[in-house]
Design a protein around this motif. Structure first.
Motif, PDB file in Angstrom:
ATOM      1  N   GLY A 219      37.770  44.893  -7.454  1.00 47.65           N
ATOM      2  CA  GLY A 219      36.759  44.223  -6.666  1.00 47.65           C
ATOM      3  C   GLY A 219      36.029  43.091  -7.371  1.00 47.65           C
ATOM      4  O   GLY A 219      35.224  42.383  -6.748  1.00 47.65           O
ATOM      5  N   ALA A 220      36.295  42.893  -8.658  1.00 47.10           N
ATOM      6  CA  ALA A 220      35.657  41.790  -9.396  1.00 47.10           C
ATOM      7  C   ALA A 220      36.255  40.465  -8.924  1.00 47.10           C
ATOM      8  O   ALA A 220      37.444  40.383  -8.587  1.00 47.10           O
ATOM      9  CB  ALA A 220      35.867  41.960 -10.890  1.00 47.10           C
ATOM     10  N   PRO A 221      35.459  39.402  -8.882  1.00 48.96           N
ATOM     11  CA  PRO A 221      35.958  38.114  -8.390  1.00 48.96           C
ATOM     12  C   PRO A 221      36.967  37.476  -9.353  1.00 48.96           C
ATOM     13  O   PRO A 221      36.963  37.746 -10.563  1.00 48.96           O
ATOM     14  CB  PRO A 221      34.693  37.262  -8.291  1.00 48.96           C
ATOM     15  N   VAL A 222      37.824  36.656  -8.803  1.00 50.50           N
ATOM     16  CA  VAL A 222      38.771  35.884  -9.622  1.00 50.50           C
ATOM     17  C   VAL A 222      37.978  34.894 -10.468  1.00 50.50           C
ATOM     18  O   VAL A 222      37.046  34.247  -9.955  1.00 50.50           O
ATOM     19  CB  VAL A 222      39.775  35.130  -8.728  1.00 50.50           C
ATOM     20  N   PRO A 223      38.302  34.767 -11.764  1.00 53.13           N
ATOM     21  CA  PRO A 223      37.573  33.794 -12.600  1.00 53.13           C
ATOM     22  C   PRO A 223      37.658  32.384 -12.017  1.00 53.13           C
ATOM     23  O   PRO A 223      38.692  31.981 -11.477  1.00 53.13           O
ATOM     24  CB  PRO A 223      38.299  33.865 -13.940  1.00 53.13           C
ATOM     25  N   ARG A 224      36.587  31.651 -12.126  1.00 52.04           N
ATOM     26  CA  ARG A 224      36.588  30.275 -11.635  1.00 52.04           C
ATOM     27  C   ARG A 224      37.526  29.420 -12.494  1.00 52.04           C
ATOM     28  O   ARG A 224      37.522  29.519 -13.721  1.00 52.04           O
ATOM     29  CB  ARG A 224      35.184  29.702 -11.681  1.00 52.04           C
ATOM     30  N   ALA A 225      38.317  28.581 -11.845  1.00 48.87           N
ATOM     31  CA  ALA A 225      39.258  27.712 -12.559  1.00 48.87           C
ATOM     32  C   ALA A 225      38.518  26.813 -13.548  1.00 48.87           C
ATOM     33  O   ALA A 225      38.985  26.575 -14.673  1.00 48.87           O
ATOM     34  CB  ALA A 225      40.053  26.878 -11.569  1.00 48.87           C
TER      35      ALA A 225
END
Length: 248
Positions: A219-225
């Motif tokens: 459930g953790a967000p995808v790291p920002r590019a």
């Protein structure tokens, strides 16, 4: 009998003439032979002189531009500890894991990876690795700088050919070594999207390849590019600077 004496005298005189001609002929041949010997001697001297003047001058020894750097840094110390800790929280090996190498003066590498558990917010995974390749100057192969330039292009090509890469983009990365490229893309692994930022840089006769990526789990967000790119760029600058420092 008195008449035969003058006749015998004439016969003997006539017989003597051919003998004198034969002797004279032999004398003439001997003189001619002496002349040929003198001519041969002169010709030999002429040939010797011509041979001496035709001897080629020695060719200059081929040279090649000396390689700029003779050493590589210790790969796991090439990136500051505070930088690796910030990019890879909770790393399994905070000091990094050295890559196997049979010749650390020409090839070296190090990696960090870790999973940061944030409880109900899920977990964040990060991976950072750096590799160094140094090229010597060789007459048969060219200068170390030229060889590094060639392999710089090859390393960029390898990353661009990553299997499964999506939204791949390549751009110049100014301010990192003599030349650098930033390649960004996304790969789906373990049902998660991993944003990647790879920096390939060249400083003199050394090529530096750095990769940074991560993913969010549970459930953790995808790291920002953008965050991944900034981290990779900072680490690449430190890695290139370590090459210069190792050769002072």
């Amino acid at each position: 009998m008195q008449r035969s004496a003058p006749r015998l005298t004439r016969i003997l005189a006539a017989a003597a003439v051919p003998v004198m001609l034969v002797v004279a002929g032999c004398s003439s041949d001997s003189g001619s032979g002496g002349g040929d010997a003198a001519g041969d001697s002169g010709a030999a001297r002429g040939e010797a002189t011509a041979s001496a003047s035709a001897t080629p001058s020695p060719k200059p020894t081929p040279t090649v531009e000396p390689a700029k750097y003779a050493k590589l840094p210790t790969a796991c110390k090439a990136i500051a500890a505070k930088t690796s800790a910030a990019l890879v929280p909770k790393a399994k090996s905070p000091n990094g894991t050295a890559a196997a190498s049979s010749d650390l003066s020409h090839r070296a590498g190090c990696s960090w990876n870790g999973l940061e558990d944030k409880g109900v917010k899920g977990s964040q995974y990060r991976w950072l690795d750096v590799s160094f390749y140094r090229y010597d100057s060789e007459v048969s192969l060219g200068s170390g700088q030229a060889r590094a330039q060639e392999n710089f292009a090859k390393e960029v090509g390898k990353i661009q050919a990553t299997t499964g890469a999506k939204t791949l983009s390549t751009a110049a990365a100014p301010g990192i070594g003599d030349e650098a490229k930033l390649v960004t893309y996304t790969v789906n692994k373990t049902d998660e999207d991993f944003p990647y930022a790879s920096v390939v840089a060249r400083t003199g006769n050394v090529v530096v390849v750095l990769s940074y990526n991560g993913a969010g789990y549970a459930g953790a967000p995808v790291p920002r590019a953008k965050t991944i790119v900034e981290g990779a760029t900072q680490a690449a600058k430190e890695a290139v600077a370590s090459v210069v420092a190792a050769n002072k």
